[in-house]
Design a protein around this motif. Sequence first.
Motif, short mmCIF file in Angstrom:
data_model
loop_
_atom_site.label_atom_id
_atom_site.label_comp_id
_atom_site.label_asym_id
_atom_site.label_seq_id
_atom_site.Cartn_x
_atom_site.Cartn_y
_atom_site.Cartn_z
N PHE A 999 -26.79 6.81 -20.38
CA PHE A 999 -27.06 7.05 -19.04
C PHE A 999 -28.29 7.95 -19.01
O PHE A 999 -29.44 7.87 -18.32
CB PHE A 999 -25.87 7.75 -18.42
CG PHE A 999 -26.09 8.25 -16.99
CD1 PHE A 999 -25.95 7.60 -15.88
CD2 PHE A 999 -26.31 9.73 -17.00
CE1 PHE A 999 -26.18 8.34 -14.51
CE2 PHE A 999 -26.46 10.36 -15.59
CZ PHE A 999 -26.28 9.44 -14.60
N ALA A 1000 -28.22 9.04 -19.91
CA ALA A 1000 -29.09 10.09 -19.99
C ALA A 1000 -30.52 9.56 -20.35
O ALA A 1000 -31.48 9.82 -19.91
CB ALA A 1000 -28.85 11.39 -20.93
N ASP A 1001 -30.56 8.66 -21.29
CA ASP A 1001 -31.79 8.00 -21.73
C ASP A 1001 -32.31 7.04 -20.81
O ASP A 1001 -33.59 6.72 -21.12
CB ASP A 1001 -31.61 7.53 -23.17
CG ASP A 1001 -31.27 8.50 -24.23
OD1 ASP A 1001 -31.58 9.66 -24.11
OD2 ASP A 1001 -30.59 8.25 -25.33
N ASN A 1002 -31.56 6.28 -20.16
CA ASN A 1002 -32.10 5.25 -19.33
C ASN A 1002 -31.99 5.40 -17.93
O ASN A 1002 -33.00 5.65 -17.21
CB ASN A 1002 -31.38 3.93 -19.51
CG ASN A 1002 -31.54 3.50 -21.07
OD1 ASN A 1002 -32.57 3.47 -21.61
ND2 ASN A 1002 -30.48 3.21 -21.83
N THR A 1003 -30.88 5.27 -17.38
CA THR A 1003 -30.65 5.89 -15.94
C THR A 1003 -31.32 7.04 -15.37
O THR A 1003 -32.15 7.09 -14.31
CB THR A 1003 -29.43 5.89 -15.69
OG1 THR A 1003 -28.58 4.65 -16.12
CG2 THR A 1003 -28.91 5.55 -14.10
#
Length: 1024
Positions: A999-1003
């Motif tokens: 979530f942190a790296d993509n979204t």
Amino acid sequence: MIGPFRGGRTVGATGVPGKPNLFYIGVNNGGVWKTTDAGRTWTPIFDDQPTGSIGALAVAPSDPDVIYVGSGEGLQRPDLSTGDGVYKSTDGGKTWKSVGLRDGQQISAILIDPKDPDRAFVAVLGHPFGPNKERGVYRTNDGGKTWEQVLSRDENTGAVALAFDPTQPQTVYASLFESRQGPWENGSWQGTGSGLYKSTDGGTKWRQLTKGLPGAEQKLGRIGIAVAPSDPKQLYALVDARERRGLYHSSDAGDNWERVNEESRLCGRGFDFAEVKVDPKKPDTVYVLNTSTYRSTDGGKNFTCIKGAPGGDDYHTLWINPDDSDIMLLAGDQGAAVTVNAGKTWSSWYNQPTAQFFHVITDNQFPYWVYGGQQESGSAAVCSRGPYGQITYREWHPVGAFEWDYIAPDPLNPDIVYAGKVTRFDRRTGQTERVGPEALRSGKYRYLRTAPLLFSPVDPKCLFFGANVLFKTTDGGQHWQIISLDLSREKPEVPESIGVYRTPELANQPRRGVIYTIAPSYKDADTIWAGTDDGLIHVTRDGGKNWKDVTPASITSWSKVSLMDAGHFDSDTAYAAVNRIRLDDQRPHIYRTHDGGKTWKEIVDGLPSDAPVNVVREDPVRKGLLFAGTERAVFVSFNDGNDWYPLRQNMPATSIRDLVIHDDDLVVGTHGRSFWILDDITPLRQFFRGKIESVNPGSGMIWVIGDDVIFRPQVAHRVRWNVNEDTPLPPEEPAGQNPPEGAFINYYLSNAVKDPVVLEILDGKGKVIRRFSSDDRPETLDPKNLDVPTYWIRPPQQLATSAGIHRFVWDLHYPPPPGSKDLPMTAVYRNTPPEPRGPWVLPGDYTLRLKVAGKTHEEPLTVKMDPRVKTSAEGLAKQLDLSLQCCDGMRDLDKALKDLAQIRQQAKELLGKVKDKDLKSALESLDKKAGIIEGTIPDDEEDPDADIKATGLRRLVSELTRLLQLLQVADAEPTPQVVTACADRMKAQKAELKKWNEFADNTLKKMNDRLGKADLPPINVTDR
């Protein structure tokens, strides 16, 4: 203070008109206490004063903030402690001031003018063991600034009772009492000077009231006096006399008297009991106190017992509320009790830690127990450490001994306890067997109440018992051997202190001295020291076959050798505490020999001149480290008694009757404040790294010249402080204190420091596992988030930076995991640490590292397991490993949750600024995904079982917290179920953290790209 909470002899007692729940008591050697809830709880208010021996107290009727206290027990008994005059408070007992009559020693009664708090009368009984001038009735008109002796007879006669006419305070009644206690036990005399007196001019002139009363011819003794408040012409006097003793009544203000009752239950032991009181509104309702409390409603002709118990409670003082006579305060040998319903029910005295012990000893259990005979009550065995965080009624019990007995736990079996003359108590059955040298008294041997009884420290099967001869048994009392002749004086001199009561017959009286103390050698089973109450010291070197009189020349007849202690490091050394209070000598006396008694030296430099010594002991670890107990406090010497320093610390002033050293603890038996323990005396054993500079007598603190230092710590035991699983005891329930939880870390700072003091704990591999700093912000619980009162919380601890000696306690835990804290149900009043806490450390070797002013000081620390725990080292290691995994997992989850909270907060702030519908929808979707990962939003909000199925980081934190509790709840190897659950939750944690990282790296990255294109600030996450 470990208890027990079972009251001791109390003579001073008063309430406050208009305040029906407020009472004060003065305890013999226990100080002054206050209750604001009619006796449910009691609070000491005199503990910082130089004496704790109290015989009388009074509250000014016109100003309840004014309190006068008379020190000294105010009684004539063979076993007592003296005081040092009158004290006064003008703020309800918050502060006190000494106001004179310091040589009176015994204050028996105080009267305060109903309208003028500065006008008061004091009955001074005087020296109990000798003549003195400061006796009789004294009056002050200026609040104690000056005193005038207004009624006296001679240096042998004191005043014992006072009474006002409440309607005419210029009319005062006083009782004089001539008596003397002897230098030997149960020796006493009464003279011809006793009598009842009356003044009608405020105490300036007096006349003796005699008509109808016994006189000198009838051997008149002590008299108690009472005025009927509703009809002051009605007087009652409880009169002790060899002939015509009894309760007397006068209907004409004392001009004429008639005996109305002569029952022995009312007037027996009149030297000890003389309290008579009249109901404030009913002149025919009279109370008389003796071994029980009695009430008459017909002017004293007939009495009914309203309070008492088999064996005798022994009551001394009664206060009746003038506004409501159903409310009364009763004081006696068991403590104090309050009634609010005219005596139908009473408050308990099992909430007053004022027990009077004669001696103290410990056993070899873990945790060890403390034993003593309690005056007027029996015996008490108290655990030094309660399993439920404190020492309550569940952790003490009697052991089949009488009130004055020595107690001797079997060194080889703590379930067997010997006592007295001699009994054998079996803790397993609760039964007590008589195993003394004589089944019935033959008259061949002499014993005192406090006959010494103790085991040899060299031969644990050898039990010694002292009479006029020394007995020995090696089979638990089945057979006894006499190993000495009569060791007392064959013809003791008659001391000068007896004064006018000396007769030629006394010089020829039968031999009456006894062995009062036994001191077997710690190095040689055949060396035994013995001291007598009539002032002799003997030693044997061959197990009792031959004895040698080695008494110092300065020890005269009836100089009681109170207690001896053999040297711990050689068989030629011995110490003797000599108490000469019965010779009217208040000075301290301690003697030392290093040559088997050939020569002795008196070693009292530094001890107060008015502090008789009851006990002296040598530390078993450091040679020449001595402890002494006086009638006021504990003292310590670092140089074999050449110099003494106060060690009172937070202890109230009280009679220290005995003390022992158990491992690293100093255990004290007081005669008025129960048992006390000074935890961890190892710093005192290391004290001479510098020299003693000065002493602050008020605090008892010893200051040292030298560098900053951390003392080598004692061995720490990993012991569970509170294993209670039930609801906690209410705060009002009395409880003694457990030792602090964990390792004691003592350090000394030569000067105050400005930079932080840092303490690090390193494990055996040199890794820092705990760090503390003086500038740490104490972890606190927000009262708004608590659903219980804050008084349960343990106060936070902080490293001190001021000059002096300091103690810091490490709880033997790793750092606690992050996250919210709460109070467990295993709570202790003002001593409950928030949970969860970090895991217990393993038994093993650690290093303490103290950093002060740029310098580093290190000392090793050994942690041992509770010896009652049998879990293997491998099992404990597995427990720790899984616990640390849970803690590490909780830290990772806590970091992620904090990051998610930042993301959601920033997303919500941006929603208020974004105009574009697509971007707003994307932010809402981002917030929902973050909430799902967080565990606060279910995947399917329509699913009725969504809460049960929810995972998320919060759920994992909760589960890991629960697993940590399961792992740490007992010192046991984790069960297979717990091991499986830990592995499962660790796997789930990795999966959830993977979702978070994706979530942190993509979204989140994609969202920040869109925000940048819209000229909006990105959503930032700290430390990522």
